[in-house]
Every structure is written in structure tokens, then in C-alpha cells.
Motif scaffolding. Structure first.
Motif, mmCIF file in Angstrom:
data_model
loop_
_atom_site.group_PDB
_atom_site.id
_atom_site.type_symbol
_atom_site.label_atom_id
_atom_site.label_comp_id
_atom_site.label_asym_id
_atom_site.label_seq_id
_atom_site.Cartn_x
_atom_site.Cartn_y
_atom_site.Cartn_z
ATOM 1 N N TYR A 15 4.860 1.509 -13.288
ATOM 2 C CA TYR A 15 5.274 1.917 -11.944
ATOM 3 C C TYR A 15 6.792 1.753 -11.807
ATOM 4 C CZ TYR A 15 4.536 2.297 -6.829
ATOM 5 O OH TYR A 15 4.534 2.688 -5.516
ATOM 6 N N GLY A 60 2.505 6.273 -4.354
ATOM 7 C CA GLY A 60 1.166 6.828 -4.187
ATOM 8 C C GLY A 60 1.044 7.701 -2.945
ATOM 9 N N ALA A 101 0.828 -1.214 0.000
ATOM 10 C CA ALA A 101 0.000 0.000 0.000
ATOM 11 C C ALA A 101 0.862 1.263 0.000
ATOM 12 C CB ALA A 101 -0.929 -0.022 1.209
ATOM 13 N N PHE A 119 -5.658 3.748 -5.717
ATOM 14 C CA PHE A 119 -4.244 3.623 -6.036
ATOM 15 C C PHE A 119 -3.436 3.357 -4.767
ATOM 16 C CE2 PHE A 119 0.003 5.049 -6.980
ATOM 17 C CZ PHE A 119 0.213 4.631 -8.273
ATOM 18 N N SER A 120 -3.705 4.143 -3.744
ATOM 19 C CA SER A 120 -2.898 4.068 -2.540
ATOM 20 C C SER A 120 -3.107 2.753 -1.782
ATOM 21 C CB SER A 120 -3.222 5.254 -1.638
ATOM 22 O OG SER A 120 -2.247 5.405 -0.647
ATOM 23 N N SER A 163 -3.679 -0.045 -3.149
ATOM 24 C CA SER A 163 -3.315 -1.151 -4.051
ATOM 25 C C SER A 163 -4.515 -1.976 -4.491
ATOM 26 C CB SER A 163 -2.311 -2.108 -3.397
ATOM 27 O OG SER A 163 -1.199 -1.432 -2.913
HETATM 28 N N1 PHE Z 1 -0.299 1.413 -3.430
HETATM 29 C C1 PHE Z 1 0.896 1.647 -4.186
HETATM 30 C C2 PHE Z 1 1.365 3.081 -3.928
HETATM 31 O O1 PHE Z 1 0.755 3.790 -3.167
HETATM 32 C C3 PHE Z 1 0.696 1.433 -5.644
HETATM 33 C C4 PHE Z 1 0.062 0.134 -5.987
HETATM 34 C C5 PHE Z 1 -1.107 0.093 -6.711
HETATM 35 C C6 PHE Z 1 0.662 -1.066 -5.601
HETATM 36 C C7 PHE Z 1 -1.713 -1.088 -7.045
HETATM 37 C C8 PHE Z 1 0.080 -2.274 -5.925
HETATM 38 C C9 PHE Z 1 -1.105 -2.292 -6.631
HETATM 39 O O2 PHE Z 1 2.326 3.514 -4.482
#
Ligand code: PHE
Length: 447
Positions: free
Chosen positions: A105, A27, A23, A226-227, A229
Motif C-alpha cells: 500500500y 480504496g 477506512a 478492503f475499504s 480495513s
Molecule cells: N481501507 C483502506 C482504504 O480504503 C485500506 C486498508 C485496508 C487500510 C486494510 C487498513 C487495512 O484504502
């Protein structure tokens, strides 16, 4: 290894830290302060917190429960639970989302590696904003450097994933996550002693709802997904390694709590720093790579703070990228019955092949345009406005209607766990989450 030869987390805290590692990432530390700055400050933070409670936590419980019930990667899980029809194949959508996310990413994450090294070598010290801007373009636009950085970053990700669930992912997270928190705390305290920083703190905390537009609300929802995951099977896959005794609602509360605290702390570090140096909070995506080194440069021991900051970002991004690559790796292990080593190598190589044109789009391949923007911007838009909401919608519809919210609630309460909010949760999964995700999708695509 757990029963049946499948990997399992070795401890409850290890699982929590690994999922927190997924997580907490770019993000929180890069994207959250940027969107808060662009969306008007305190009011956005409040909407974000509401979205965490209403959307983030219920959706995280759903993904963890689905994973634990399915006991397989994304594809196997959907096939085991849906006996027939197109829903059996829906897990493939999550696999695709996971793959695209891992490659793009990885590109931004690889820049944090470049900047950690550059900072440590003193190559960022003493530069002003204009010089830092030129530096950014020349670093990320340099094809050799971009190639090497992406290879190094994905190589590290592959090493951790290749080490397995307990020995690789869990062990790395137990070391990296506390490090991330300590580094961030140090930077936060340092920022609070800058003259003028408190103006930024107030701006961050004072809600002015007149600046909240529907687009900002949408931004807050997207940020939660996003944050946390969510929407690409990462949390689902981590849930598939859970023991029956784990208390899913409690774990979800811990994980989301840690994620929110780190996002707030990052916001309270980055935004006051901008205020202290009279920078416009609207600087946008260049914030982390251009504005922040400029700020550090005005402090004593600039090189040290800078290196620490980029190392912090790199560690946080590493454990997130691990969870993305694990989605693809677990699919190859569970569906194709490959050994982990071969699965990891293949997934890493594929993410590298897909990431390469994306990273080169910042230099030599810049002429390649999709809808008028470069490849990275296009994939970024496509991933956050289309792929993640679609992945999220597929997951919640599946849990709420195909598997069934009551059966999912039974799974959550397995191991004598009490789940007093089960009725409210079922309602949220069946109606509220799909409605919100459809809204996000339609508005996100039509502008
Ligand atoms: N949550 C991660 C972040 O905040 C991004 C992420 C998204 C990871 C989806 C895994 C899956 O940067």
C-alpha cells in the motif's frame, strides 16, 4: 495512557475519526471508482451497499469487540482469548497480512506524493493523455524517485505512529480527515459544473442488473473488506484502545457511513469527469494517475485542482497506512514489550525493506516476474484475493466459534449499551460471514 499503562483513545470522536481515517483511503478514492467503472455502474453500487450491510458492518463490530476484549495487538489478543491449541497462534496470520499490506500500500501511496509535488511544480500541466502516460512510466519507473518517495511516505507514517495512539494517530486524524472531506467536496462541486457531467451521474446511479456477473458480486465483497480495513487486524488493533463505555455498534455505523459516503462522492466525482471528457470508464488502474490529470488540464487553474486532488489522495492514504503500521507496531509493543519508539522504527524499516523491491518492480526490477506479472501486480493479487479473505475468515471464525458469539455480544453490550440486533449479529458472525468468506476465497483463487 489508560489503565495498566496501555494507550487509549482520548475521545470518542478521536477514535471515530482515526478509524474513519483507516477506512477512507486509496480504496475509496482510487479503487472504488475504478471497480464501479469496470463492473457496470449502478448495479454494482447497489450490490456494494448490500454487502456493506450484510458483511461489512457485522464484521467491523466483531473486530472492534475482539480488540477491546483482547486489549493487545493481534498476536496477544488471540493468545489471551484462546486458552489452548492452534487458535492461540492464529493472530500471527493477521500480523503477516498487516505487514504485507503496509509495504505494498505504501508503494502506491508514495506515488500520490510524487504526483502532489509534480502537480505543484506545474510538471503535469498542459500534457495530453499520451504524454501523461509517458510521464507516469518515467516517474514511477525512476528508481531514485521511487526510493525517495517511499522513504518520505513511510517516514511520515512512522512519525505519526511514533507519536502514540492519542498524540500521534488520533491527533493526525482529527486534522487530516476533515481536510480530506472538504477537498473532496470541493472537487465534487467543481465536477458537477462540467458540461456533460450529469450523464456520468446517471450512469453511476442507474442500475442495469443484466451486467452483474458472479465475478462482479465477488468484486463488491472484496471491495467492502478492503475499504473497511477488515481482515488484517487494523480495526481489531484500534478496538484494543477503546474504552469500555464506547458504544461499538453505533461507532461501527458512523465509521461505515462515513466510508460509504466518501466512496460514493469519489465515484460521483471521478466517473462524471470521465464522461464529461468522453473517456472510456474502463481505463483501469491508470485512471487516477493518467486520465484525471488529463481532465484537470482542460480546466482553468489546472495545476491547482491537480495538486489538491493528489494531496487529498496522499492524506487519505496516510491515515490508512498508519493503521497498517500500527498493527505491526502494537505487536512489538504488546508481545515483545518494546518501547513505542523502537517498535515504530523497526516496523517502518521493515515495511520499507519489503516495499523497496515492490516499487522498483515498476522500473529496474521489472524483469523480475512472478507467474508472468511484475512484483506489484503479484502482491496486489495475493493480498486482495488471498491474504485479506484469509485474515477475515480467521477473525470471524475466532469470534464466532472460539471466543463465542454470545460472549462477543456480551462484550459489545458492556457499558450498558443496548444491542437489539445481537441475535441476528451472532448468527451472521457464526454462519453467514464464514460462508461468504470461504466462497470469496475459493472463487478468488480458482478464478
Ligand atoms: N481501507 C483502506 C482504504 O480504503 C485500506 C486498508 C485496508 C487500510 C486494510 C487498513 C487495512 O484504502
Amino acid at each position: 495512557m489508560g489503565a495498566g499503562g496501555r494507550d487509549q483513545w482520548q475521545s470518542s470522536i478521536g477514535f471515530i475519526l482515526a478509524t474513519v481515517g483507516s477506512a477512507i483511503g486509496l480504496g475509496n478514492i482510487w479503487r472504488f471508482p475504478t471497480v464501479v467503472a469496470q463492473s457496470g455502474g449502478g448495479a454494482f453500487v447497489i450490490v456494494f451497499l448490500a454487502a456493506v450491510l450484510l458483511v461489512g458492518i457485522p464484521a467491523m463490530i466483531a473486530e472492534l469487540a475482539l480488540g477491546r476484549q483482547g486489549r493487545g495487538g493481534v498476536v496477544v489478543t488471540f493468545q489471551r482469548i484462546a486458552s489452548k491449541g492452534p487458535w492461540r497462534q492464529a493472530g500471527k496470520i493477521l500480523l503477516l497480512v498487516g505487514f504485507v499490506m503496509a509495504s505494498y500500500y505504501g508503494v502506491i501511496a508514495s506515488w500520490t506524493l510524487i504526483y502532489t509535488v509534480q502537480g505543484a511544480l506545474g510538471g503535469l500541466t498542459g500534457l495530453d493523455a499520451v504524454q501523461l502516460n509517458i510521464m507516469f512510466d518515467s516517474l514511477v519507473g525512476n528508481p531514485v524517485l521511487a526510493f525517495l518517495a517511499l522513504a518520505a511516505f513511510l517516514g511520515l507514517v512512522g512519525l505519526i505512529v511514533g507519536g502514540g495512539v492519542g498524540g500521534g494517530i488520533e491527533r493526525a486524524s482529527i486534522i487530516l480527515m476533515p481536510t480530506v472531506m472538504i477537498l473532496l467536496l470541493a472537487l465534487f462541486i467543481r465536477t458537477m459544473f462540467l458540461p456533460g457531467a450529469w450523464e456520468g451521474v446517471l450512469w453511476f446511479l442507474r442500475p442495469d442488473f443484466s451486467v452483474m456477473t458472479p465475478a462482479n458480486v465477488l468484486g463488491a465483497l472484496g471491495q467492502v473488506f478492503f475499504s473497511f480495513s477488515l481482515g488484517m487486524g487494523a480495526i481489531l488493533t484500534y478496538g484494543s484502545y477503546l474504552s469500555e463505555r464506547e458504544n461499538i455498534p453505533r461507532a461501527a455505523l458512523w465509521i461505515s457511513g462515513a466510508d460509504v459516503v466518501v466512496a460514493l462522492l469519489a465515484g460521483l466525482t471521478v466517473i462524471p469527469a470521465l464522461f464529461a471528457f468522453n473517456l472510456d470508464p474502463q481505463v483501469g488502474a491508470g485512471l487516477v494517475f493518467v486520465a484525471l490529470p488529463g481532465i484537470f488540464n482542460t480546466m482553468p487553474l489546472a495545476g491547482l485542482w491537480m495538486t489538491l486532488f493528489f494531496a487529498l489522495l496522499a492524506f487519505a492514504a496516510l491515515t490508512s497506512a498508519v493503521s497498517m503500521l500500527e498493527v505491526v507496531t502494537a505487536y512489538l509493543i504488546d508481545k515483545r514489550r518494546w518501547p513505542r519508539r523502537r517498535a515504530t522504527l523497526t516496523a517502518t524499516a521493515a515495511a520499507f525493506a519489503a516495499g523497496l523491491p515492490i516499487t522498483l518492480s515498476q522500473g529496474n526490477l521489472n524483469a523480475l516476474r512472478i507467474g508472468g506479472v511484475d512484483l506489484l501486480t503479484a502482491v496486489d493479487f495475493f493480498a486482495s484475493n488471498l491474504l485479506l479473505p484469509v485474515g477475515g475468515l480467521v477473525t470471524v471464525l475466532f469470534v464466532g466459534w472460539v471466543w463465542g458469539a454470545h460472549r462477543a455480544a456480551d462484550e459489545v453490550t458492556r457499558g450498558a449499551v443496548t444491542f437489539p440486533s445481537a441475535p441476528a449479529w451472532s448468527f451472521t458472525v457464526r454462519y453467514v460471514l464464514p460462508a461468504i468468506l470461504i466462497y470469496v476465497l475459493v472463487t478468488g483463487l480458482t478464478g
